[in-house]
Design an enzyme around this catalytic site. Structure first.
Site, PDB file in Angstrom:
ATOM      1  N   HIS A  92       0.854  -1.182   0.000  1.00  0.00           N
ATOM      2  CA  HIS A  92       0.000   0.000   0.000  1.00  0.00           C
ATOM      3  C   HIS A  92       0.887   1.228   0.000  1.00  0.00           C
ATOM      4  O   HIS A  92       1.984   1.216   0.562  1.00  0.00           O
ATOM      5  CB  HIS A  92      -0.923  -0.009   1.232  1.00  0.00           C
ATOM      6  CG  HIS A  92      -2.034   0.985   1.162  1.00  0.00           C
ATOM      7  ND1 HIS A  92      -1.884   2.301   1.543  1.00  0.00           N
ATOM      8  CD2 HIS A  92      -3.327   0.856   0.749  1.00  0.00           C
ATOM      9  CE1 HIS A  92      -3.026   2.944   1.370  1.00  0.00           C
ATOM     10  NE2 HIS A  92      -3.913   2.096   0.893  1.00  0.00           N
TER      11      HIS A  92
ATOM     12  N   ASP B  42      -8.112  -4.415  -0.588  1.00  0.00           N
ATOM     13  CA  ASP B  42      -8.590  -4.803  -1.920  1.00  0.00           C
ATOM     14  C   ASP B  42      -8.417  -6.296  -2.173  1.00  0.00           C
ATOM     15  O   ASP B  42      -9.107  -6.868  -3.016  1.00  0.00           O
ATOM     16  CB  ASP B  42      -7.840  -4.013  -3.002  1.00  0.00           C
ATOM     17  CG  ASP B  42      -8.023  -2.516  -2.839  1.00  0.00           C
ATOM     18  OD1 ASP B  42      -9.181  -2.075  -2.744  1.00  0.00           O
ATOM     19  OD2 ASP B  42      -7.013  -1.792  -2.783  1.00  0.00           O
TER      20      ASP B  42
END
Length: 428
Positions: free
Chosen positions: A306, A363
């Site tokens: 991320h 996700d």
């Protein structure tokens, strides 16, 4: 907030910069007078080392894997609260009392219908239009239908606009879905909670009664909480930048939706599904792990790592559990989940991924959950937009109410031609 000073040498001049400290997190060097004092700007592509605003809404510690909404850990809010409670918290700064929650729920529920002419507005789109294209247009068009709440200088109109958008985004999202599959629009029902209402508007048909599955509703509500805000990300920064010009809040949120549409931002969970489908079965995972480690191979493991989190994404843990609850309730044996679980297990114990801090992010699991619930991949980013609307509105409202707020105007490092004279075409 406390201040101290730092200094650096700019040529033969010593420049003093105030250091401002917040309640938690990194301190910042105040460079607002840097150009006046030195004639220089700072250079920071992507603004990765620049604080663009002061905010009291969301705090992230990427190294420690911490996400706080108004000081409350995300896992506590997702475990014990509901989405509208989180909305209230983000908007007003405190968790609601029983009476405040009942009043807020009532106000949101009674604003879920959209103007009837919006149905005709949808007919102008092709049936195969991407739902995000429809959302950008329809949310922007709200200012044409609700021009009685576009005066940003009026705090009452600001709150009415905020309420309308939180309430109407699920209705517009469900309409976008229904339009894409050729089914009639389903009106909201005031006796349902926010997320159950959305599921009914998506999946009910006039010819039979639709009963909301509470496990599905709770899972989607948790998804909304986890995505409600995430500090100064690309779409939130877009909303703030648009709002800094004095644009109406409907236009600002439409701009945020357009930014969210980018695959590097809101479309990552769809990319995860495509990757898992490409891998196919758990026994093929080592092949793709090797490809991910090969610098000369363009393949990337989607859903790992991320921009902010350098530890396990705190939202991913909650989403992982939610995914399993949904699949267990539906009795679904999803091959993609088998691949996902094995891939996660390998990555968490592989020195390469540990060294590079490539942990699964939210996700990685959210796409599987939404797919199991029967939502097409084109709707994944739309659901993200529904959830993030409250964050956009809270950030926009905070900016508007900040007396020190200015119109956004980033600077640049110019590397083009220096001044030159115009030549007639015959001499070029």
């Amino acid at each position: 907030m406390t201040t101290r000073d730092a200094s650096f040498q700019a040529g033969d001049k010593t420049v003093t910069l105030p250091i401002i400290e917040g309640t938690i997190g990194p301190a910042v060097a105040d460079i607002r007078k840097l150009y006046n004092d030195t004639g220089m700007f700072t250079y920071d592509p992507g603004f990765t080392s620049t604080a663009s605003c002061e905010s009291k809404i969301t705090y992230i510690d990427g190294d420690a894997g911490i996400l706080l909404y108004r000081g409350y850990p995300i896992d506590q809010l997702a475990e014990h609260g509901d989405f509208l409670e989180t909305c209230y918290l983000l908007l007003y700064g405190e968790l609601p009392t029983v009476n405040e929650k009942a009043d807020f729920d009532y106000r949101i529920t009674r604003h879920t219908m959209v103007h009837e002419q919006m149905a005709r507005f949808f007919q102008g789109f092709r049936r195969d239009a991407h739902p995000m294209a429809v959302m950008v247009a329809s949310v922007g068009a709200l200012s044409a239908f609700y021009h009685d709440s576009t005066n940003i200088a009026d705090p009452v109109e600001r709150m009415v606009a905020s309420t309308r958008m939180i309430a109407k985004l699920p209705t517009l999202a469900a309409m976008a879905y229904k339009y894409s599959v050729g089914q009639p629009f389903v009106y909201p029902k005031n006796d349902l909670d926010y997320t159950s209402n959305f599921l009914r508007m998506c999946f009910a048909v006039p010819c039979e009664e639709y009963k909301v599955n509470p496990v599905m509703s709770r899972a989607l509500d948790r998804f909304f909480i986890l995505h409600a805000d995430h500090e100064q990300n690309a779409s939130t920064s877009t909303v703030r930048l648009a709002g800094s010009s004095g644009a109406n809040p409907f236009a600002c949120v439409a701009a945020g939706i357009a930014s969210l549409w980018g695959p590097a931002h809101g479309g990552a969970n769809e990319a995860v599904l495509k990757m898992l489908a490409e891998i196919g079965t758990p026994d093929r995972i080592p092949i793709y792990i090797a490809k991910a480690k090969d610098k000369n191979d363009p393949f990337r493991l989607m859903g790992f790592g991320h921009r902010v989190y350098k530890n396990y994404d705190p939202r991913a843990k909650i989403m992982q559990r939610t995914t399993r609850e949904v699949l267990a309730e539906l009795g679904v044996k999803d091959a993609l989940l088998d691949v996902a679980i094995e891939l996660e297990n390998i990555a968490l114990h592989d020195e390469y991924f540990i060294e590079k801090k490539l942990y699964p992010n939210i996700d990685f699991y959210s796409g599987i959950t939404l797919k199991a619930m029967g939502l097409p991949t084109a709707m994944f980013t739309v659901l993200f937009a529904v959830a993030r609307t409250v964050g956009w509105i809270a950030q926009w409202k905070e900016m508007i109410e900040d007396p020190g707020s200015k119109i956004g105007r980033p600077r640049q490092l110019y590397t083009g031609q220096t001044q030159r004279d115009y030549l007639p075409m015959t001499k070029r």
